[in-house]
Design a protein around this motif. Structure first.
Motif, PDB file in Angstrom:
ATOM      1  N   GLU A 253       3.709  -5.609   1.053  1.00 51.11           N
ATOM      2  CA  GLU A 253       3.501  -4.628  -0.019  1.00 51.11           C
ATOM      3  C   GLU A 253       3.413  -3.237   0.607  1.00 51.11           C
ATOM      4  OE1 GLU A 253       0.539  -3.621  -3.795  1.00 51.11           O
ATOM      5  OE2 GLU A 253      -0.048  -5.110  -2.325  1.00 51.11           O
TER       6      GLU A 253
ATOM      7  N   ARG B 169      -0.634  -0.014   0.223  1.00 45.89           N
ATOM      8  CA  ARG B 169      -0.629   0.008  -1.243  1.00 45.89           C
ATOM      9  C   ARG B 169      -0.588   1.435  -1.764  1.00 45.89           C
ATOM     10  NH1 ARG B 169      -5.310  -3.371  -3.896  1.00 45.89           N
ATOM     11  NH2 ARG B 169      -4.019  -2.942  -5.725  1.00 45.89           N
ATOM     12  N   CYS B 170      -1.216   2.343  -1.016  1.00 47.19           N
ATOM     13  CA  CYS B 170      -1.235   3.761  -1.400  1.00 47.19           C
ATOM     14  C   CYS B 170      -0.088   4.549  -0.777  1.00 47.19           C
ATOM     15  CB  CYS B 170      -2.576   4.383  -0.991  1.00 47.19           C
ATOM     16  SG  CYS B 170      -4.004   3.702  -1.849  1.00 47.19           S
TER      17      CYS B 170
ATOM     18  N   SER C  25      -5.472  -2.876   4.532  1.00 47.76           N
ATOM     19  CA  SER C  25      -4.561  -3.425   3.529  1.00 47.76           C
ATOM     20  C   SER C  25      -4.359  -2.485   2.349  1.00 47.76           C
ATOM     21  CB  SER C  25      -5.104  -4.765   3.014  1.00 47.76           C
ATOM     22  OG  SER C  25      -6.317  -4.592   2.298  1.00 47.76           O
ATOM     23  N   THR C  26      -5.318  -1.584   2.119  1.00 44.92           N
ATOM     24  CA  THR C  26      -5.204  -0.638   1.008  1.00 44.92           C
ATOM     25  C   THR C  26      -4.251   0.504   1.338  1.00 44.92           C
ATOM     26  OG1 THR C  26      -7.519  -1.152   0.522  1.00 44.92           O
ATOM     27  CG2 THR C  26      -6.563   0.712  -0.657  1.00 44.92           C
TER      28      THR C  26
END
Length: 552
Positions: free
Chosen positions: A489, A444-445, A440-441
């Motif tokens: 996202e 975002r990055c 999930s990160t």
């Protein structure tokens, strides 16, 4: 070889370069910013640490916010050169820092104590320096010592900072940068060290003139060119020696080595190992004789069963060795005679269940100098080891501790350090369940990794060692999970494939229309479909694990 810290009276840098010790001199590792004077009210321990990280090339820090590090995190995010990346748990943050360091040089993660732990005692066994900062008077020096030790030793360090210290101004932080000063290592350039190197030459060269195999890693291409020797790597060294080198013969891993590679290495008159990491996970099946080995460490050379010569740097020894070699390409010629090119997987029938060897055949076609491969513990080890890396293609895996789940965090960190490369991660379903959250990160990055999730319903690597019902895991709907944690996202695309036709279509989409997305491709394969290397490895590890005690 102790690390020294420059005094505040001499803190103006001669340049802004980060460099290693020069021959016979003391080296200063300067900051990446111009020297300035800041007021005492602005100079804090947290700010000093943040600037230091930027000065050594750390632009991303992986963290998990907890009660005791929140103030420190405030000071890290206040540094313009730092980007704070929040991870889902401490394990993933550590793996991400590892992946970041493998591609970026230095990595950092910020976490807090565990409840009731004695962290210092734990970290003393796995770090080369520990700094426990309980007051501000020596905090500046302890941080600088820790950082310079990490740079000098290329090993992790541990810094513990009291939670109430990060925001307190202190005079020692008013001027920056204070140079890191590393005491020089003794080189082979003169004096006693030169005599040691000469003594080493006489011992090793008499043996080397008969040698027919050079086994090495980084920096050995020049040596291989000079001598004409065959070059092989251990698994942990894959990617350090360019595989397009004309004398590269593959990976040495005992009974599961690259075809025809172990035979050449084991039959050599002598072998030269550069920084070897020996691994017993193939039942001690690498058949080498210690008396024929030359082992080159970063600062010493060991001659088989004979003497060990210290204060000799690896690159100095190799440079002098290359000057005296006589060209002898017998080993490579033998390899060329016996080598039979690997065959291609059998042609799959239309809509046939996807085979693992077909999967990795298609992944091989994706590799280029603009890609990097991250291989998870398990059958991905062995299949990725067989991939032929084009020039510039990165490669990382974690073998020594066999930490399942490492690849998720490591992929996050590696991609963050080299965003110009498309990272291709090969992860088994069992490993993925350990660390899945930090996928999930990645969006975002704004990462564009391609993850192949190999779903075979369990811990297949353990099955091949010792089967049992405990090796079957709960099957997840992995693509639906990633869709859920993505939650619109960033950019993320998922798909599930069952056959070669669907795989080819998915790859074309990932490198084409979805080239700017995180791409998650779940690959469904049979639970017993493994590489031949895993079958061999599993049987040998089983025999080693269940055999009688080995005499000491």
């Amino acid at each position: 070889m102790d690390t020294k810290i420059g005094s505040l009276d001499n803190c103006k840098p001669a340049s802004n370069d980060v460099c290693s010790p020069a021959n016979g001199t003391v080296s200063t590792i300067q900051g990446s910013v111009s020297p300035t004077v800041v007021s005492c009210s602005e100079a804090t321990l947290g700010g000093h640490l943040a600037k230091r990280l930027v000065q050594i090339g750390v632009n991303d820090v992986f963290s998990v916010p907890r009660d005791f590090n929140l103030t420190l995190l405030d000071h890290l995010i206040a540094e313009p050169g730092l980007n704070l990346i929040g991870c889902c748990n401490e394990l993933n943050a550590g793996y991400a820092a590892d992946g970041y360091a493998r591609s970026g040089g230095v990595g950092a993660c910020v976490v807090t104590f565990t409840v009731g732990g004695q962290e210092l005692r734990c970290f003393q066994t796995v770090t080369c320096y520990q700094a426990v900062i309980n007051n501000l008077e020596d905090a500046h020096e302890m941080i600088d010592t820790a950082i310079s030790t990490a740079l000098k030793e290329s090993k992790p360090v541990y810094i513990s900072i009291g939670c109430n210290l990060a925001a307190i101004p202190h005079p020692t932080s008013t001027r920056e940068p204070v140079p890191f000063v590393l005491s020089p290592k003794i080189r082979g350039g003169g004096g006693g060290s030169c005599r040691v190197l000469e003594q080493g030459r006489e011992t090793h060269f008499s043996l080397w003139t008969k040698a027919t195999c050079c086994q090495g890693m980084r920096g050995f291409c020049e040596l291989a060119d000079a001598g004409g020797y065959a070059v092989a790597v251990m698994p942990s060294g894959k990617g350090l020696v360019p595989e397009h080198h004309p004398h590269f013969i593959g990976t040495v891993l005992g009974a599961v080595s690259t075809a025809f590679c172990a035979e050449i290495v084991e039959s050599a008159d002598a072998y030269l190992f550069a920084g070897p990491i020996y691994n017993s996970s193939v039942g001690y099946s690498l058949l080498i004789k210690k008396e024929k080995a030359i082992i080159v460490r970063p600062d010493r050379v060991v001659n088989g069963n004979g003497p060990s010569f210290g204060c000799v740097l690896m690159k100095d020894f190799l440079r002098e060795l290359a000057k005296r070699l006589k060209h002898k390409n017998t080993a490579y010629e033998n390899y060329h005679r016996i080598c039979v090119p690997e065959g291609q997987p059998l042609k799959a029938a239309s809509k046939e269940t996807l085979r693992v060897n077909v999967l990795f055949q298609q992944i091989q076609k994706m590799l280029s100098g603009e890609t990097a491969v991250i291989a998870e513990t398990g059958d991905s080890w062995f299949n990725c080891q067989k991939q032929k890396l084009p020039a510039g293609c990165g490669y990382e895996f974690q073998m020594q501790y066999e930490s399942i789940g490492w690849s998720v965090g490591a992929t996050l960190g590696y991609d963050q350090a080299v965003p110009e490369k498309r990272v291709i991660a090969c992860i088994g379903d069992g490993s993925f369940q350990v660390t899945a959250q930090d996928v999930s990160t990645m969006p975002r990055c704004r990462q564009k990794t391609i993850i192949f999730l190999i779903n075979n319903g369990g811990y297949t690597i353990e099955v091949e060692i010792h089967d049992g019902p405990y090796n079957v895991i709960k099957n997840w709907n992995y693509t639906a999970l990633v869709d859920a944690i993505h939650n619109v996202e960033g950019k993320c695309w998922t798909t599930k494939v069952f056959c070669e036709e669907e795989l080819v279509e998915a790859i074309e989409t990932a490198i084409g229309a979805k080239k700017d997305c995180l791409c998650f491709i779940e690959v469904i394969v049979h639970k017993d479909d493994t590489s031949k290397e895993l079958l061999e490895w599993g049987s040998r590890v089983c025999a080693a694990n269940s055999g009688p005690p080995t005499p000491q």
